[in-house]
Design an enzyme around this catalytic site. Structure first.
Site, short mmCIF file in Angstrom:
data_model
loop_
_atom_site.label_atom_id
_atom_site.label_comp_id
_atom_site.label_asym_id
_atom_site.label_seq_id
_atom_site.Cartn_x
_atom_site.Cartn_y
_atom_site.Cartn_z
N LEU A 51 -34.82 -57.85 -15.77
CA LEU A 51 -35.12 -58.65 -17.10
C LEU A 51 -34.61 -60.23 -17.05
CD1 LEU A 51 -33.39 -56.12 -19.63
CD2 LEU A 51 -35.67 -56.80 -19.20
N ASP A 52 -35.73 -61.05 -17.28
CA ASP A 52 -35.50 -62.50 -17.29
C ASP A 52 -34.27 -62.92 -18.03
OD1 ASP A 52 -37.48 -62.82 -15.44
OD2 ASP A 52 -39.26 -63.24 -16.98
N PRO A 53 -33.60 -64.14 -17.94
CA PRO A 53 -32.46 -64.56 -18.55
C PRO A 53 -32.69 -64.57 -20.09
CG PRO A 53 -32.60 -66.06 -16.56
CD PRO A 53 -34.07 -64.97 -16.56
#
Length: 310
Positions: A51-53
């Site tokens: 998951l991206d930040p």
């Protein structure tokens, strides 16, 4: 931290375990996994489905031997709730028609900021549902193949509407069989470990999950314990070692069990309809082994090549 460390070390040393974390916005998935490593004291930690930040939601953390399942669990379907901002006015009817066209197989190219090669790929959108809208802001739910870029999907929906669009916010609500309701926060995990340190590991045991839960839906085959050590050595499972089995087709991935013990995952060499327990014939080739050699009695004999006559 003797008791909590002892419990987690036991898990890591046997079949591994899974912890479902509700990832907050901000840190990367790698950072969250590192924090879980620090909290639990288990050295081998991984995760499935980055998951991206800026994205929150379900992050499946693998501990110990469960890390071996990474490549398999990465393929699990995912579900998201996304907020799309359209860059122009679109009627409800037109938007609904556009969204309907994006259900099914779609073409995508990873965004420029992606770490993977930007090759054209095909992904399937299994479900796409508009949950509500407020003017140009559109909230929708999407169930899709692993590796689907929701940011790209939002952009393409906006283009199809003729006005352009961009993703504002994203949350993963499901990964494989696990939903956001199954997750705990990092703070909850730390509290459970602290309670275990004080002598009560009840809460920690509720958080720790078996790798078999992540493999819900995979067909299973029960083998005799006498066949387990041979499998751990890389041998193929014969019908003679089969106790019972689910229905599956040739080349399907099959979970191999000996009683309650998770031995590994194999590829079916034949369909289940052709298996006759106790008879000759190879039925499953191991692809991933979860147990150590020597845990089960070695009652099998290695094949010795015949000597050539002089």
């Amino acid at each position: 931290m003797e008791r909590s460390s002892s419990f987690l070390a036991h898990i890591a040393a046997h079949q591994g375990s899974i912890i479902l974390i509700d990832k907050p916005r901000g840190p990367s998935s790698h950072q969250v996994a590192a924090w879980v490593r620090e909290i639990t004291g288990v050295s081998s930690v991984g995760h499935t489905g980055t998951l991206d930040p800026p994205v929150s939601g379900v992050l499946v953390i693998l501990l110990g031997r469960a890390v071996r399942l990474t490549t398999i669990l990465h393929q699990d379907d995912k579900e998201y709730v996304a907020l799309l901002r359209l860059q122009g006015d679109v009627s409800d009817a037109e938007l609904a028609e556009v969204i309907e066209h994006f259900t099914g197989r779609i073409y995508q190219r990873p965004p420029k900021r992606s770490a993977v090669k930007r090759a054209l790929r095909i992904r399937e959108i299994h479900e796409l549902e508009m949950l509500g809208r407020d003017g140009r802001l559109v909230l929708f739910r999407v169930k899709c193949d692993s590796g689907t870029y929701i940011r790209s999907l939002c952009h393409h929906i906006g283009m199809a509407c003729g006005v352009g669009g961009a993703m504002v916010e994203l949350r993963r609500t499901r990964s494989g069989p696990f939903s956001e309701k199954d997750c705990v926060t990092l703070h909850t995990l730390r509290d459970a470990v602290e309670k275990a340190r004080a002598g009560d590991d009840t809460y920690l045991r509720k958080i720790i999950r078996s790798p078999l839960e992540a493999l819900h839906g995979f067909p299973r085959i029960q083998m005799k314990e006498s066949a387990a050590d041979a499998i751990c050595h890389g041998a193929r499972l014969s019908s003679r070692g089969v106790v019972s089995h689910d229905t599956f087709q040739m080349e399907d991935l099959v979970v191999m069990l000996a009683g309650d013990d998770f031995i590994g995952i194999g590829e079916a060499l034949v369909s289940s309809s052709r298996i006759v327990p106790g008879e000759k014939g190879l039925v499953v080739a191991p692809r991933l082994v979860m147990q150590d050699i020597g845990v089960y009695p070695a009652v099998w004999k290695a094949h010795k090549p015949k000597r050539e006559k002089s």
